[in-house]
Design a protein around this motif. Sequence first.
Motif, PDB file in Angstrom:
ATOM      1  N   GLY A 104      40.724  48.773  38.364  1.00  0.00           N
ATOM      2  CA  GLY A 104      40.645  48.203  39.289  1.00  0.00           C
ATOM      3  C   GLY A 104      39.812  47.116  39.274  1.00  0.00           C
TER       4      GLY A 104
ATOM      5  N   GLN B  44      43.360  53.490  44.634  1.00  0.00           N
ATOM      6  CA  GLN B  44      42.604  54.856  43.665  1.00  0.00           C
ATOM      7  C   GLN B  44      43.074  56.427  44.439  1.00  0.00           C
ATOM      8  OE1 GLN B  44      38.498  54.088  42.816  1.00  0.00           O
ATOM      9  NE2 GLN B  44      38.901  55.948  41.294  1.00  0.00           N
TER      10      GLN B  44
ATOM     11  N   SER C 153      41.762  48.460  46.137  1.00  0.00           N
ATOM     12  CA  SER C 153      41.610  48.514  44.926  1.00  0.00           C
ATOM     13  C   SER C 153      41.573  49.916  45.744  1.00  0.00           C
ATOM     14  CB  SER C 153      40.652  47.836  43.680  1.00  0.00           C
ATOM     15  OG  SER C 153      40.864  46.873  43.566  1.00  0.00           O
TER      16      SER C 153
END
Length: 472
Positions: A359, A336, A332
Amino acid sequence: MNDICREKSILSDVQIRILNNSMDLLQFASDLSQREINVFVLGKQKDTLVLAAQRTPLFLRLSETVAEAGAGESITAYDEPLALRVFQTGTPLKGAKEREFGKMEPMMAYPFVDNAGDTIAVITFVGKVENNRNILTDTAFQALQVPIIDKSCKLYQALSVQDGIILISGEGKVVYADEMAESIMHLRGRDIRLIGENIYNSRVNLSGAKKALATHEGFVEDIRHGKIIFTQRVIPLLSGGKVSRIIIVITERTEIHRKEEELMVKTSVIKEIHHRVKNNLQTIASLLRMQMRRVESQEARDVLQESLHRILSISLVHEILSHHDEENIDISDVAQKLLTLLLHSMVSRESRIEAKFEGQKLILPSEAATSIALVINELITNAIEHGFEGIHEGTISVIIHNEGTWGMMVIADNGRGMDIDAVRNYKGRKHLGLQIVSTLVEKDLHGTLNFSLAEPQGTKAIIRFPLHEKGE
């Protein structure tokens, strides 16, 4: 235990919190006493007890014959007469428990009281121990009455077969030492028995106990004796503001310490390698940028730009790994950062394409993380170049979910949408990125890739892949 007590016991929320403060010590207390621990509370139904928690000591945990704990079970109070009697009298009692038909085992039952002195639970210690080890049971119960303030504290970690135990009274007298502790102290040059010695007027080197008696605080420290390394946990037990007893857990860990040092060196080398790989990839990216400025063909520029983004995606994984001690990272975090990087580098200033990220923590090995990064790169690049072709406003979203044994990633846009049937064919140079995505998902991640139309418009890519334990 919280849920069990709230659902089945008569305890108030305050009493449950008081009891829960000591629950993190249960395994340590069970290992120390070398007995099974059961925590009973009064049930909501008359004449019933509820088994709120249960722990088994180290030697039973290592056995394959140990039965699963029955926490949450309600039993009649008369099936545990000793526990019921302690609830009624508020005093510790000694007795026996029938394990199997005709097989009795010694049991000690103690009242666990709240701040008002009312018995809110009964803690039983069950199992045979040698007579000289009975003091460990009493000490374990004393430890349970000292709530852990720092949840990360290493003082009360579960014991192992390498640990030696020493008990010292509030006056500084050694009242118990097991065979492992005697052997470890022998390695430190101690040639007489510990039991009966006083830490203030003998040659015994237990300065940690003196410090605990003076400060009333516990601590963990490493001790070197020549080439030998020991670790000791010093745990003072307080009663009425004074130290009533000190527990010392001592471990000879020379080989473990050596392996830890080797691991630290290897970890540092691996992090440095990731750092250098990241720098080399960024150097290649810089060369590609120079090459892009020198080519006239738009098709060649597009190919170089795609290669540039793929290299930067891999570089990002290595950059994150260079700051981690393990070869596993949270995908995650990668997703991002990659979403932000691609939108910043590919979207023109005139466009207003926003990023939306959602996430959950999803830890993956570096190889899988690299594949995921490339998949994200290709799908986001495809959304920007094709989904928003001729459109200057919209949203690209990345969603990552941890579904237990499966991971799921959804990359969607609200752009013009795509011909789903054409996309699924992955034919030709036009769809090279989607061919790469398909190969990475199916071959590297052993997962599935599906495309669908997004609501109210746009395209959605859904990727599911199995998660594996570390090292698999």
